[in-house]
Design a protein around this motif. Structure first.
Motif, PDB file in Angstrom:
ATOM      1  N   SER A   1      14.500   1.596  -2.114  1.00 42.11           N
ATOM      2  CA  SER A   1      13.998   0.820  -0.973  1.00 42.11           C
ATOM      3  C   SER A   1      12.867   1.554  -0.266  1.00 42.11           C
ATOM      4  O   SER A   1      12.028   0.941   0.378  1.00 42.11           O
ATOM      5  CB  SER A   1      15.127   0.504   0.006  1.00 42.11           C
ATOM      6  OG  SER A   1      15.455   1.651   0.769  1.00 42.11           O
ATOM      7  N   MET A   2      12.815   2.881  -0.394  1.00 42.05           N
ATOM      8  CA  MET A   2      11.721   3.640   0.229  1.00 42.05           C
ATOM      9  C   MET A   2      10.559   3.851  -0.740  1.00 42.05           C
ATOM     10  O   MET A   2       9.592   4.537  -0.422  1.00 42.05           O
ATOM     11  CB  MET A   2      12.230   5.009   0.692  1.00 42.05           C
ATOM     12  CG  MET A   2      13.317   4.923   1.742  1.00 42.05           C
ATOM     13  SD  MET A   2      13.973   6.575   2.103  1.00 42.05           S
ATOM     14  CE  MET A   2      15.573   6.149   2.766  1.00 42.05           C
ATOM     15  N   GLY A   3      10.689   3.303  -1.949  1.00 40.79           N
ATOM     16  CA  GLY A   3       9.569   3.376  -2.886  1.00 40.79           C
ATOM     17  C   GLY A   3       9.567   4.580  -3.805  1.00 40.79           C
ATOM     18  O   GLY A   3       8.543   4.921  -4.375  1.00 40.79           O
TER      19      GLY A   3
ATOM     20  N   ALA B   1       3.458   7.546   4.374  1.00 38.23           N
ATOM     21  CA  ALA B   1       3.563   7.132   5.773  1.00 38.23           C
ATOM     22  C   ALA B   1       3.089   5.698   5.948  1.00 38.23           C
ATOM     23  O   ALA B   1       2.620   5.319   7.013  1.00 38.23           O
ATOM     24  CB  ALA B   1       2.770   8.084   6.673  1.00 38.23           C
ATOM     25  N   GLY B   2       3.180   4.883   4.899  1.00 40.47           N
ATOM     26  CA  GLY B   2       2.815   3.469   5.002  1.00 40.47           C
ATOM     27  C   GLY B   2       3.856   2.718   5.822  1.00 40.47           C
ATOM     28  O   GLY B   2       4.987   3.182   5.982  1.00 40.47           O
ATOM     29  N   PRO B   3       3.475   1.550   6.371  1.00 39.95           N
ATOM     30  CA  PRO B   3       4.375   0.812   7.258  1.00 39.95           C
ATOM     31  C   PRO B   3       5.745   0.521   6.639  1.00 39.95           C
ATOM     32  O   PRO B   3       6.777   0.804   7.260  1.00 39.95           O
ATOM     33  CB  PRO B   3       3.606  -0.484   7.525  1.00 39.95           C
ATOM     34  CG  PRO B   3       2.173  -0.123   7.331  1.00 39.95           C
ATOM     35  CD  PRO B   3       2.151   0.917   6.264  1.00 39.95           C
ATOM     36  N   ASP B   4       5.772  -0.029   5.431  1.00 38.17           N
ATOM     37  CA  ASP B   4       7.065  -0.405   4.865  1.00 38.17           C
ATOM     38  C   ASP B   4       7.935   0.822   4.632  1.00 38.17           C
ATOM     39  O   ASP B   4       9.131   0.821   4.898  1.00 38.17           O
ATOM     40  CB  ASP B   4       6.883  -1.178   3.543  1.00 38.17           C
ATOM     41  CG  ASP B   4       8.154  -1.911   3.133  1.00 38.17           C
ATOM     42  OD1 ASP B   4       8.611  -2.761   3.908  1.00 38.17           O
ATOM     43  OD2 ASP B   4       8.698  -1.612   2.056  1.00 38.17           O
ATOM     44  N   GLY B   5       7.303   1.909   4.144  1.00 38.39           N
ATOM     45  CA  GLY B   5       8.047   3.141   3.881  1.00 38.39           C
ATOM     46  C   GLY B   5       8.637   3.733   5.150  1.00 38.39           C
ATOM     47  O   GLY B   5       9.822   4.092   5.207  1.00 38.39           O
ATOM     48  N   VAL B   6       7.819   3.817   6.196  1.00 41.86           N
ATOM     49  CA  VAL B   6       8.292   4.395   7.456  1.00 41.86           C
ATOM     50  C   VAL B   6       9.435   3.545   8.019  1.00 41.86           C
ATOM     51  O   VAL B   6      10.459   4.069   8.476  1.00 41.86           O
ATOM     52  CB  VAL B   6       7.123   4.508   8.472  1.00 41.86           C
ATOM     53  CG1 VAL B   6       7.648   4.779   9.869  1.00 41.86           C
ATOM     54  CG2 VAL B   6       6.148   5.593   8.030  1.00 41.86           C
ATOM     55  N   TYR B   7       9.278   2.239   7.943  1.00 35.82           N
ATOM     56  CA  TYR B   7      10.304   1.364   8.511  1.00 35.82           C
ATOM     57  C   TYR B   7      11.615   1.456   7.729  1.00 35.82           C
ATOM     58  O   TYR B   7      12.703   1.492   8.317  1.00 35.82           O
ATOM     59  CB  TYR B   7       9.799  -0.079   8.552  1.00 35.82           C
ATOM     60  CG  TYR B   7      10.685  -0.955   9.404  1.00 35.82           C
ATOM     61  CD1 TYR B   7      10.673  -0.818  10.788  1.00 35.82           C
ATOM     62  CD2 TYR B   7      11.552  -1.869   8.829  1.00 35.82           C
ATOM     63  CE1 TYR B   7      11.504  -1.586  11.580  1.00 35.82           C
ATOM     64  CE2 TYR B   7      12.389  -2.651   9.622  1.00 35.82           C
ATOM     65  CZ  TYR B   7      12.360  -2.506  10.993  1.00 35.82           C
ATOM     66  OH  TYR B   7      13.183  -3.256  11.777  1.00 35.82           O
ATOM     67  N   LYS B   8      11.514   1.535   6.400  1.00 33.69           N
ATOM     68  CA  LYS B   8      12.729   1.649   5.588  1.00 33.69           C
ATOM     69  C   LYS B   8      13.446   2.968   5.896  1.00 33.69           C
ATOM     70  O   LYS B   8      14.681   3.038   5.882  1.00 33.69           O
ATOM     71  CB  LYS B   8      12.395   1.557   4.105  1.00 33.69           C
ATOM     72  CG  LYS B   8      11.902   0.176   3.664  1.00 33.69           C
ATOM     73  CD  LYS B   8      13.042  -0.826   3.606  1.00 33.69           C
ATOM     74  CE  LYS B   8      12.567  -2.270   3.564  1.00 33.69           C
ATOM     75  NZ  LYS B   8      11.643  -2.570   2.494  1.00 33.69           N
TER      76      LYS B   8
ATOM     77  N   SER C   1       2.173  -2.693   3.259  1.00 35.32           N
ATOM     78  CA  SER C   1       3.180  -3.188   2.329  1.00 35.32           C
ATOM     79  C   SER C   1       4.361  -3.726   3.113  1.00 35.32           C
ATOM     80  O   SER C   1       4.628  -3.284   4.227  1.00 35.32           O
ATOM     81  CB  SER C   1       3.639  -2.069   1.391  1.00 35.32           C
ATOM     82  OG  SER C   1       4.081  -0.956   2.145  1.00 35.32           O
TER      83      SER C   1
ATOM     84  N   ALA D   1       2.051   3.305  11.877  1.00 36.04           N
ATOM     85  CA  ALA D   1       2.825   2.744  10.762  1.00 36.04           C
ATOM     86  C   ALA D   1       3.975   1.898  11.297  1.00 36.04           C
ATOM     87  O   ALA D   1       4.226   0.788  10.816  1.00 36.04           O
ATOM     88  CB  ALA D   1       3.351   3.869   9.868  1.00 36.04           C
TER      89      ALA D   1
ATOM     90  N   GLU E   1       8.143  -2.775  -2.201  1.00 39.66           N
ATOM     91  CA  GLU E   1       8.471  -1.505  -1.551  1.00 39.66           C
ATOM     92  C   GLU E   1       7.295  -0.556  -1.567  1.00 39.66           C
ATOM     93  O   GLU E   1       7.125   0.272  -0.691  1.00 39.66           O
ATOM     94  CB  GLU E   1       9.665  -0.830  -2.231  1.00 39.66           C
ATOM     95  CG  GLU E   1      11.008  -1.483  -1.938  1.00 39.66           C
ATOM     96  CD  GLU E   1      11.216  -2.748  -2.753  1.00 39.66           C
ATOM     97  OE1 GLU E   1      10.465  -2.959  -3.735  1.00 39.66           O
ATOM     98  OE2 GLU E   1      12.110  -3.536  -2.394  1.00 39.66           O
ATOM     99  N   THR E   2       6.508  -0.621  -2.629  1.00 39.74           N
ATOM    100  CA  THR E   2       5.393   0.314  -2.742  1.00 39.74           C
ATOM    101  C   THR E   2       4.121  -0.461  -3.032  1.00 39.74           C
ATOM    102  O   THR E   2       4.149  -1.631  -3.352  1.00 39.74           O
ATOM    103  CB  THR E   2       5.617   1.316  -3.885  1.00 39.74           C
ATOM    104  OG1 THR E   2       5.983   0.583  -5.037  1.00 39.74           O
ATOM    105  CG2 THR E   2       6.694   2.312  -3.541  1.00 39.74           C
TER     106      THR E   2
END
Lengths: 474, 396
Positions: free
Chosen positions: A384-386, A406-413, B172, B202, B158-159
């Motif tokens: 889920s964090m890539g 530090a992308g949005p989806d990664g930080v949020y997950k 993303s 972010a 996710e990525t």
């Protein structure tokens, strides 16, 4: 550089060079943070991993995979022979589906056992710098389970080709990597045939440049080293014959490295200005030896190490020193790592790097002293964090820049994961300040401590601590 | 059966609704153009998606996989008398009839091997090989100095996939399997990030994205909801992102499950249902923005022309790409048909590629996204100067 508070230095040692402090670890590191790291370089990483029942060797895992694949092919041929029947009953595809399912069913337990062993070893390690080195080099020499045939051997590759060499010589690791079936499969060398080889002249077949190219571009001298397409082709020709025993009776076992002279492109080869006589398997070995000691390789490796441990754009002086040490010691990685740990630039208290998801999850489990590692949860969390374990997106490996993680989806997950962990671990906590001090030591500043003390629950405090910049960065 | 060149010539004469009324511009200003790439991973069977019913080779090679004639019960959906759509692609058929779908057939990336892994890498990196580049063509199209300015692309997942790597301003989003973080905790964490501009940016981008993506949901993947529900929610989110004023103008999503080596008819029916439902969801959530949108649907390669022994097909070469959206000059099949006769197949087994997928992408990027030819030839698809952008793909 100014002398930094010992508590901050200890926190840097455990976070920047380690995998986050386990309870009590900061105390051990506080007397002499650099010495604490240097002491880890005295030994070597464990070869037998924690929490692993019996792990399958790479060749065993491949042998099983080949068997299933051969069964699938046989079934397909059989069905093709009885084509009319298959047409009449399209649902007849069933037996083959079972074999496909059984390939996944075969790979999955091997994969999960590898994830469990790797993660448990990292969570319990008392020499976390060495685990970081294993991950670093395993990423430098990426093989990815995204390629189906690699999935059963990706973990074994790290254990067999990387782990034993992280404090040894770069050249030895390079030879081990290129001789490992996982790399040969991943970069398509198993079916790369010389056009003028005995088999090539008889039956045709072609050269695959993938391994030769990536060895130059990613693994040794780097893309800017001035090699040409001709160097790539010639190197790939020298590598023809480096394949895997698919199961015929031969001196090596099924699934093991196998040099096949009949597909090797004959003749001397010139790569990056040096000419190598045709010594069969020895020809590519000799090229690899020279590449391992090439000054461009030293710079490439030094740059990647500094980028991983120091900053996305590390100071040139730091890279120079690592490269010089690499060349002076013939690629002795124990010496190069010792040099890295002694760089003043590596002790800057500014937290310039972001933990990768794997580093983040393992450091949280260490800090919370998690008793058990459940591999399916580790895989789902990292996915889920890539960063699904052993599933790097390309031969270039996982990215190693702050921007990538530090992308949005990664930080949020990561925040959501921290909240979920907080709900599990938090209720048992009376106060989070002790936890913050044992995980972050001198990096837990007044602002963070005050915020944690005002949390409405232990669960919320844990979520905040794990999400905090001080814990996300290193 | 139309001969080679027949179709390319014939379509020039097609009346296009938008063109008949020059004062009513169908196209939005360049800055409003939206572009999405949908990657079908696993190699969609182009001959099943768009069967060339007029080619006698089709029934000879794969009778069990050919749907009934158009008009028959559960039959194929006629496009132009020569080509038809798979019966499960009703949504796309409706788009075709309203002029919003162009079908590009016998089309392939320059990759000529048959590995999914390498083929997808090549499809995304914009070269002929998996090692040709370490970033993606769409990412490079979004590079510094490109007409699409920063923070303008979203990867649904996710990525950030390879195709978008190397670009600036790529965000993303994906639905989460984790329990939702409560607002109070999020606010406290946001305060912790006040002195960390990067994490702060972010987090606010993520919260914004969540808001957009879950306008009528909570952005959570439903456990057990399956891949169809997940794909539909991703496509809905893609539409919302691109419809949001000031939001991303470029999106990428993908859908797996196309590797139909066995029992293809049943599997593909479900896949096409899912694809159509996703496209419908996208169109609805785009709303008015549909008119300025072009969606390129691609796969890494096609599949064998003949059926295999397990009522499926194996890895092949040329296949089908779809270009759809309100900005597309659709309602036509674009093909330079190579034929399915024995001597016409690529290596005696696959549909032969006659249109380079890069020409399609370049046509959209050049006329829809206004990226210069030099940038397309040298940066986006390096060394592709000899591949001309396909003309007239979008309404002008």
């Amino acid at each position: 550089m100014a002398v930094t508070d010992k508590n901050v230095q200890a926190a840097l040692a455990t976070n920047r060079f380690g995998l986050g402090a386990r309870p009590g670890e900061l105390r051990e590191a506080a007397d002499d943070p650099r010495g604490w790291l240097a002491a880890q370089l005295g030994g070597g990483p464990p070869i037998a991993l924690d929490g692993a029942g019996s792990l399958t060797s790479g060749s065993e895992a491949l042998a099983g995979f080949f068997k299933l694949r051969a069964l699938r092919q046989a079934m397909r041929q059989e069905e093709q022979a009885g084509m009319g029947r298959a047409y009449a009953a399209p649902g007849d595809g069933k037996p083959k589906d079972d074999v496909v399912a059984s390939i996944a069913g075969y790979t999955r337990p091997i994969y999960l056992a590898e994830v469990a062993a790797r993660t448990t070893t990292a969570v319990r390690s008392t020499a976390p710098l060495l685990e970081r080195l294993v991950w670093f080099w395993s990423n430098h020499f990426t093989v990815s389970a995204a390629k189906v045939a690699v999935a059963p051997v990706a973990g074994a590759f790290e254990r067999e080709a990387i782990r034993p060499h992280v404090l040894g010589r770069f050249g030895d690791m390079l030879q081990a990597v290129v001789h490992h079936p996982a790399m040969i499969l991943y970069l398509d060398n198993a079916r790369s045939f010389g056009a003028d080889s005995r088999r090539g002249r008889r039956a045709g077949g072609g050269l695959n440049e993938n391994l030769g190219r990536e060895l130059l571009e990613l693994h040794t001298v780097g893309v800017d080293a001035g090699y040409t397409q001709r160097d790539v082709t010639t190197f790939a020709q020298a590598l023809t014959g480096w394949t895997i025993n698919p199961g015929r009776r031969k001196p090596t076992g099924v699934g093991e490295f196998w040099y096949v002279g009949a597909v090797h492109e004959p003749g001397s080869k010139t790569v990056m200005g040096r000419t190598y006589p045709d010594t069969g398997e020895g020809q590519a070995e000799a090229i690899l030896r020279d590449l391992a000691g090439h000054p461009a390789t030293a710079r490439h490796v030094a740059g990647k190490l500094a980028r991983h441990f120091v900053a996305d754009d590390p100071p040139a002086g730091a890279v120079d020193r690592l490269a010089r040490r690499f060349l002076d010691t013939g690629g002795d990685l124990r010496e190069v790592t010792a040099e890295l740990v002694s760089l003043d630039a590596a002790w800057d208290p500014a937290l310039r790097k972001m933990k990768s998801p794997n580093e983040f999850v393992v450091s949280a489990l260490r800090g919370l002293d998690a008793p058990q590692v459940e591999p399916r949860i580790v895989v789902a969390s990292l996915d889920s964090m890539g960063q699904r374990p052993f599933f790097a997106p390309s031969p270039a490996g996982w990215p190693d820049t702050v921007a990538a993680w530090a992308g949005p989806d990664g930080v949020y997950k990561r925040i959501e994961w921290s909240v979920a962990v907080g709900e599990k671990a938090g209720p048992k906590l009376h106060r989070a300040d002790g936890l913050a001090r044992s995980m972050l030591g001198g990096l837990a500043d007044d602002g963070l401590m005050t915020a944690l003390s005002r949390a409405e629950s232990g669960a919320q405090a844990v979520a905040m601590l794990l999400s905090s910049p001080q814990f996300q960065r290193r | 059966m139309p001969t080679r060149r027949h179709i390319l010539g014939a379509m020039a004469a097609l009346p296009l609704a938008g063109l008949s009324f020059p004062t009513l511009s169908w196209s939005a200003p360049a800055g409003d153009a939206r572009f999405m790439v949908l990657i079908l991973r696993g190699a969609m069977d182009g001959l099943a998606a768009v069967p060339p019913l007029a080619d006698p080779g089709l029934a000879r090679l794969r009778a069990p996989l050919v749907p009934g004639r158009p008009g028959s019960e559960g039959g194929a959906l006629d496009l132009d008398g020569s080509f038809a759509l798979h019966p499960a692609l009703g949504s796309l058929h409706a788009l075709y009839r309203q002029g919003d779908l162009a079908v590009i057939h016998a089309c392939a990336s320059p990759y000529r091997e048959r590995s999914h892994f390498s083929g997808q890498d090549a499809l995304e990196n914009g070269t002929a090989t998996e090692a040709g580049a370490h970033d993606g063509w769409l990412g490079r199209a979004l590079g510094p100095g490109r007409p699409v300015d920063g923070d303008r692309a979203v990867a649904l997942g996710e990525t950030v996939p390879l195709i978008l790597q190397g670009g600036s301003g790529v965000t993303s989003w994906s639905p989460s399997i984790l329990p939702q973080a409560d607002t109070d905790t999020l606010q406290r964490i946001a305060r912790l990030y006040e002195r960390d501009p990067q994490l702060s940016a972010a987090l606010s981008a993520a919260l914004e994205a969540n808001q957009v993506a879950s306008a009528d949901g909570d952005g959570k993947a439903r456990p057990g909801a399956g891949p169809a529900a997940r794909f539909i929610s991703l496509m809905q989110a893609a539409g919302r992102f691109m419809a949001t004023p000031g939001g991303p103008r470029v999106a990428v999503a993908d859908l797996g499950g196309w590797d139909t080596h066995a029992g293809q008819n049943g599997k593909l029916g479900r896949q096409f249902d899912m694809l159509g439902a996703g496209i419908d969801a996208l169109r609805k959530s785009l709303g008015e923005a549909w008119r300025s949108t072009a969606v390129l649907v691609v796969t890494e390669f096609g599949r064998t022309a003949a059926v295999n022994g397990t009522a499926g097909t194996d890895h092949g070469t040329a296949g089908v790409a779809f270009l759809l959206g309100g900005a597309v000059a659709g309602g036509r099949v674009i093909a330079d048909w190579p034929g399915l006769a024995a001597g016409q197949l690529h290596e005696g087994r696959d549909l032969r590629p006659t249109i380079d997928l890069r020409a399609v992408a370049k046509g959209v990027l050049s006329h829809h996204m206004k990226i210069t030819r030099a940038t397309l030839d040298e940066v986006v698809f390096p060394g592709s100067g000899s591949v001309s952008p396909l003309p007239d793909l979008v309404r002008t």
